[in-house]
Design a protein around this motif. Structure first.
Motif, PDB file in Angstrom:
ATOM      1  N   ALA A 165       0.828  -1.204   0.000  1.00  0.00           N
ATOM      2  CA  ALA A 165       0.000   0.000   0.000  1.00  0.00           C
ATOM      3  C   ALA A 165       0.864   1.256   0.000  1.00  0.00           C
ATOM      4  O   ALA A 165       0.573   2.235  -0.703  1.00  0.00           O
ATOM      5  CB  ALA A 165      -0.921  -0.023   1.221  1.00  0.00           C
ATOM      6  N   ILE A 166       1.931   1.223   0.843  1.00  0.00           N
ATOM      7  CA  ILE A 166       2.843   2.385   0.858  1.00  0.00           C
ATOM      8  C   ILE A 166       3.458   2.588  -0.529  1.00  0.00           C
ATOM      9  O   ILE A 166       3.606   3.721  -1.018  1.00  0.00           O
ATOM     10  CB  ILE A 166       3.921   2.178   1.930  1.00  0.00           C
ATOM     11  CG1 ILE A 166       3.308   2.254   3.341  1.00  0.00           C
ATOM     12  CG2 ILE A 166       5.034   3.209   1.789  1.00  0.00           C
ATOM     13  CD1 ILE A 166       4.268   1.929   4.462  1.00  0.00           C
ATOM     14  N   GLY A 167       3.820   1.439  -1.169  1.00  0.00           N
ATOM     15  CA  GLY A 167       4.374   1.555  -2.526  1.00  0.00           C
ATOM     16  C   GLY A 167       3.380   2.164  -3.499  1.00  0.00           C
ATOM     17  O   GLY A 167       3.743   2.996  -4.352  1.00  0.00           O
ATOM     18  N   ALA A 168       2.092   1.755  -3.371  1.00  0.00           N
ATOM     19  CA  ALA A 168       1.057   2.314  -4.252  1.00  0.00           C
ATOM     20  C   ALA A 168       0.857   3.790  -3.987  1.00  0.00           C
ATOM     21  O   ALA A 168       0.682   4.598  -4.930  1.00  0.00           O
ATOM     22  CB  ALA A 168      -0.250   1.548  -4.054  1.00  0.00           C
ATOM     23  N   VAL A 169       0.879   4.172  -2.681  1.00  0.00           N
ATOM     24  CA  VAL A 169       0.734   5.590  -2.339  1.00  0.00           C
ATOM     25  C   VAL A 169       1.918   6.384  -2.871  1.00  0.00           C
ATOM     26  O   VAL A 169       1.751   7.486  -3.451  1.00  0.00           O
ATOM     27  CB  VAL A 169       0.615   5.741  -0.808  1.00  0.00           C
ATOM     28  CG1 VAL A 169       0.725   7.222  -0.421  1.00  0.00           C
ATOM     29  CG2 VAL A 169      -0.708   5.178  -0.320  1.00  0.00           C
ATOM     30  N   ASP A 170       3.115   5.844  -2.683  1.00  0.00           N
ATOM     31  CA  ASP A 170       4.300   6.551  -3.164  1.00  0.00           C
ATOM     32  C   ASP A 170       4.252   6.709  -4.681  1.00  0.00           C
ATOM     33  O   ASP A 170       4.641   7.764  -5.239  1.00  0.00           O
ATOM     34  CB  ASP A 170       5.570   5.795  -2.761  1.00  0.00           C
ATOM     35  CG  ASP A 170       5.845   5.917  -1.259  1.00  0.00           C
ATOM     36  OD1 ASP A 170       5.266   6.824  -0.628  1.00  0.00           O
ATOM     37  OD2 ASP A 170       6.635   5.090  -0.722  1.00  0.00           O
ATOM     38  N   GLU A 171       3.799   5.668  -5.355  1.00  0.00           N
ATOM     39  CA  GLU A 171       3.696   5.751  -6.821  1.00  0.00           C
ATOM     40  C   GLU A 171       2.677   6.807  -7.237  1.00  0.00           C
ATOM     41  O   GLU A 171       2.919   7.613  -8.158  1.00  0.00           O
ATOM     42  CB  GLU A 171       3.299   4.390  -7.388  1.00  0.00           C
ATOM     43  CG  GLU A 171       3.246   4.386  -8.916  1.00  0.00           C
ATOM     44  CD  GLU A 171       2.827   3.034  -9.471  1.00  0.00           C
ATOM     45  OE1 GLU A 171       2.731   2.923 -10.699  1.00  0.00           O
ATOM     46  OE2 GLU A 171       2.586   2.089  -8.678  1.00  0.00           O
ATOM     47  N   THR A 192      -6.230   3.027 -10.450  1.00  0.00           N
ATOM     48  CA  THR A 192      -5.842   1.617 -10.215  1.00  0.00           C
ATOM     49  C   THR A 192      -5.182   1.443  -8.851  1.00  0.00           C
ATOM     50  O   THR A 192      -5.463   0.474  -8.116  1.00  0.00           O
ATOM     51  CB  THR A 192      -4.886   1.154 -11.323  1.00  0.00           C
ATOM     52  OG1 THR A 192      -5.555   1.258 -12.595  1.00  0.00           O
ATOM     53  CG2 THR A 192      -4.476  -0.285 -11.103  1.00  0.00           C
ATOM     54  N   ASN A 193      -4.269   2.340  -8.488  1.00  0.00           N
ATOM     55  CA  ASN A 193      -3.606   2.265  -7.181  1.00  0.00           C
ATOM     56  C   ASN A 193      -4.608   2.369  -6.035  1.00  0.00           C
ATOM     57  O   ASN A 193      -4.534   1.640  -5.041  1.00  0.00           O
ATOM     58  CB  ASN A 193      -2.550   3.355  -7.044  1.00  0.00           C
ATOM     59  CG  ASN A 193      -1.317   3.062  -7.882  1.00  0.00           C
ATOM     60  OD1 ASN A 193      -1.077   1.913  -8.277  1.00  0.00           O
ATOM     61  ND2 ASN A 193      -0.524   4.074  -8.169  1.00  0.00           N
ATOM     62  N   LEU A 194      -5.562   3.268  -6.177  1.00  0.00           N
ATOM     63  CA  LEU A 194      -6.568   3.442  -5.133  1.00  0.00           C
ATOM     64  C   LEU A 194      -7.442   2.202  -4.991  1.00  0.00           C
ATOM     65  O   LEU A 194      -7.775   1.777  -3.883  1.00  0.00           O
ATOM     66  CB  LEU A 194      -7.447   4.664  -5.437  1.00  0.00           C
ATOM     67  CG  LEU A 194      -6.785   6.025  -5.177  1.00  0.00           C
ATOM     68  CD1 LEU A 194      -7.683   7.155  -5.669  1.00  0.00           C
ATOM     69  CD2 LEU A 194      -6.508   6.193  -3.685  1.00  0.00           C
ATOM     70  N   ASN A 195      -7.815   1.635  -6.145  1.00  0.00           N
ATOM     71  CA  ASN A 195      -8.623   0.410  -6.082  1.00  0.00           C
ATOM     72  C   ASN A 195      -7.843  -0.734  -5.408  1.00  0.00           C
ATOM     73  O   ASN A 195      -8.407  -1.539  -4.660  1.00  0.00           O
ATOM     74  CB  ASN A 195      -9.046  -0.003  -7.494  1.00  0.00           C
ATOM     75  CG  ASN A 195     -10.137   0.914  -8.050  1.00  0.00           C
ATOM     76  OD1 ASN A 195     -10.924   1.486  -7.290  1.00  0.00           O
ATOM     77  ND2 ASN A 195     -10.168   1.080  -9.368  1.00  0.00           N
ATOM     78  N   ARG A 196      -6.551  -0.803  -5.696  1.00  0.00           N
ATOM     79  CA  ARG A 196      -5.725  -1.838  -5.077  1.00  0.00           C
ATOM     80  C   ARG A 196      -5.631  -1.629  -3.574  1.00  0.00           C
ATOM     81  O   ARG A 196      -5.734  -2.582  -2.777  1.00  0.00           O
ATOM     82  CB  ARG A 196      -4.338  -1.820  -5.721  1.00  0.00           C
ATOM     83  CG  ARG A 196      -3.508  -3.038  -5.294  1.00  0.00           C
ATOM     84  CD  ARG A 196      -2.241  -3.181  -6.101  1.00  0.00           C
ATOM     85  NE  ARG A 196      -1.276  -2.171  -5.724  1.00  0.00           N
ATOM     86  CZ  ARG A 196      -0.745  -1.288  -6.572  1.00  0.00           C
ATOM     87  NH1 ARG A 196      -1.107  -1.274  -7.847  1.00  0.00           N
ATOM     88  NH2 ARG A 196       0.145  -0.405  -6.155  1.00  0.00           N
ATOM     89  N   ILE A 197      -5.455  -0.374  -3.185  1.00  0.00           N
ATOM     90  CA  ILE A 197      -5.383  -0.069  -1.753  1.00  0.00           C
ATOM     91  C   ILE A 197      -6.705  -0.383  -1.072  1.00  0.00           C
ATOM     92  O   ILE A 197      -6.761  -0.966   0.012  1.00  0.00           O
ATOM     93  CB  ILE A 197      -4.981   1.397  -1.532  1.00  0.00           C
ATOM     94  CG1 ILE A 197      -3.547   1.634  -2.034  1.00  0.00           C
ATOM     95  CG2 ILE A 197      -5.085   1.776  -0.055  1.00  0.00           C
ATOM     96  CD1 ILE A 197      -3.144   3.089  -2.058  1.00  0.00           C
ATOM     97  N   GLN A 198      -7.801   0.003  -1.711  1.00  0.00           N
ATOM     98  CA  GLN A 198      -9.110  -0.256  -1.120  1.00  0.00           C
ATOM     99  C   GLN A 198      -9.372  -1.753  -0.979  1.00  0.00           C
ATOM    100  O   GLN A 198      -9.924  -2.217   0.022  1.00  0.00           O
ATOM    101  CB  GLN A 198     -10.199   0.368  -1.995  1.00  0.00           C
ATOM    102  CG  GLN A 198     -11.594   0.206  -1.373  1.00  0.00           C
ATOM    103  CD  GLN A 198     -12.698   0.678  -2.290  1.00  0.00           C
ATOM    104  OE1 GLN A 198     -12.591   0.529  -3.505  1.00  0.00           O
ATOM    105  NE2 GLN A 198     -13.744   1.263  -1.704  1.00  0.00           N
ATOM    106  N   ARG A 240      -0.378   7.788   3.794  1.00  0.00           N
ATOM    107  CA  ARG A 240       0.945   7.168   3.890  1.00  0.00           C
ATOM    108  C   ARG A 240       1.450   7.178   5.330  1.00  0.00           C
ATOM    109  O   ARG A 240       2.050   6.203   5.817  1.00  0.00           O
ATOM    110  CB  ARG A 240       1.927   7.913   2.991  1.00  0.00           C
ATOM    111  CG  ARG A 240       3.288   7.213   2.889  1.00  0.00           C
ATOM    112  CD  ARG A 240       4.246   7.971   2.001  1.00  0.00           C
ATOM    113  NE  ARG A 240       5.414   7.153   1.704  1.00  0.00           N
ATOM    114  CZ  ARG A 240       6.412   6.911   2.534  1.00  0.00           C
ATOM    115  NH1 ARG A 240       6.373   7.409   3.777  1.00  0.00           N
ATOM    116  NH2 ARG A 240       7.434   6.154   2.163  1.00  0.00           N
ATOM    117  N   VAL A 241       1.183   8.317   6.042  1.00  0.00           N
ATOM    118  CA  VAL A 241       1.585   8.393   7.444  1.00  0.00           C
ATOM    119  C   VAL A 241       0.896   7.298   8.271  1.00  0.00           C
ATOM    120  O   VAL A 241       1.512   6.633   9.104  1.00  0.00           O
ATOM    121  CB  VAL A 241       1.273   9.782   8.022  1.00  0.00           C
ATOM    122  CG1 VAL A 241       1.456   9.783   9.550  1.00  0.00           C
ATOM    123  CG2 VAL A 241       2.169  10.838   7.384  1.00  0.00           C
TER     124      VAL A 241
END
Length: 364
Positions: A165-171, A192-198, A240-241
């Motif tokens: 998730a941190i990697g997706a947020v950083d990306e 796509t990153n948000l859907n993956r995190i969710q 991210r925090v």
């Protein structure tokens, strides 16, 4: 034997009443002559008196015979008295030894029944309980180890998800920071990153509100609005925090769980070692008990054999003494009979009328 000769003589004449002081003397002595031994006495007296001798030697011989018989009888009494003392000592000793054997047998069997066997059962029960304790200790350890393994695997899974998730947020933050003229491709990448995190954190109560807010903001029109874009970056940074805080908390929880697990394992291993030591002690006590039990059983068996031997010796001693007593009584009776006959013969020969009668018969 002189006593036999005298006994036969007296037995032959004992039933004939002799009175040398009346007219029936001749008839009585003629009756005595019907006995060979009585005839011998009369003939012996006639020879002695006719040759000028007297009955002194015959009387002296009978006196010596009486003295000899009485001396022998005294020896028999003394020998029997010594034998009686010896018998009494042997009986007392054997009865005491039998009592000692009875006491030893009773004490040994009591020790077996009331001490050693109950003690053995307690040791066996304690060993069975220790076995149960050891099995329970190992079962708990295996359970704790399995739980710790599952916790650690869950920790690794959580860490992997958070890092992803941190990697997706950083990306996403990287993409947003490069936006000057937002393109559809960049928008789709952020979506796509948000859907993956969710998908990873949809059940995580602390992350769900922020992720929903990001999804609401991450529409195509807001994506092109600079104000909405800045708001989106701010929320991504906040997310991210939280992810980093969650990562740190997971690591701290894992370390605490590992420490607690190590302490629990140490406690269980300590208990296991104590159980093992207790097993060694109880096995040693049980071995000593079984050795003592075996020795006591052998000892009781030996004492029973001793008692049987002593009882046989006592019976033999009593039987022997009874036989010796019977022989003694018969011997004493026989000696008393001979002495009595000898004394009667002596009394007959020392009557003056008897000597006068014999002298008259031979014409002296």
């Amino acid at each position: 034997m002189k006593s036999a000769l005298i006994a036969c003589l007296i037995l032959s004449v004992f039933s004939v009443e002799i009175s040398l002081n009346n007219v029936a003397t001749t008839q009585a002595l003629e009756k005595l002559k019907e006995s060979q031994w009585a005839s011998f006495i009369v003939d012996f007296a006639e020879v002695e008196l006719s040759s000028g001798g007297a009955l002194t030697e015959l009387v002296e011989a009978i006196n010596q015979l009486i003295d000899q018989l009485e001396e022998e009888l005294d020896d028999i009494h003394h020998a029997y008295s010594r034998r009686t003392d010896e018998h009494n000592r042997d009986v007392t000793r054997l009865e005491q030894e039998i009592q000692d054997a009875d006491r030893d047998i009773f004490n040994g069997e009591d020790f077996i029944d009331n001490v050693l066997i109950p003690q053995k059962e307690r040791f066996q029960s304690a060993l069975a309980q220790l076995k149960t304790n050891i099995e329970e200790n190992r079962r708990i350890l295996d359970g704790e180890t399995l739980n710790r393994k599952k916790q650690h695997e869950q920790f690794l899974s959580n860490i992997a998800e958070i890092n992803e998730a941190i990697g997706a947020v950083d990306e996403s933050l990287g993409l947003l920071s490069q936006i000057a003229n937002p393109s559809l491709v960049q928008f789709k990448r952020v979506q796509t990153n948000l859907n993956r995190i969710q998908s990873s954190f949809q059940n995580h109560s602390s992350f769900a509100p922020i992720i929903r807010a990001l999804l609401e903001l991450a529409t195509e029109q807001n994506f092109t609005d600079q104000g909405s874009l800045q708001q989106l970056v701010k929320i991504f940074n906040e997310l991210r925090v939280q992810f980093v805080d969650s990562l740190n908390q997971e690591t701290a929880d894992e370390n605490a769980a590992e420490t607690k697990f190590a302490e629990r394992v140490a406690q269980l291993e300590k208990e296991f070692a104590e159980f093992q030591r207790a097993v060694l002690i109880k096995n040693s006590e049980l071995a000593a008990n079984e050795q003592k039990l075996g020795e006591t059983i052998v000892y009781v068996g030996q004492r029973k054999d001793d008692r049987a031997t002593l009882q046989a010796q006592l019976q033999a001693e009593n039987d022997n003494y009874a036989a010796e007593t019977d022989l003694y009584n018969r011997t004493v009776s026989e000696y008393n009979k001979e002495i009595d006959i000898s004394k009667q013969a002596l009394g007959l020969l020392t009557q003056p009328s008897f000597e006068q009668y014999v002298k008259s018969k031979v014409g002296i």
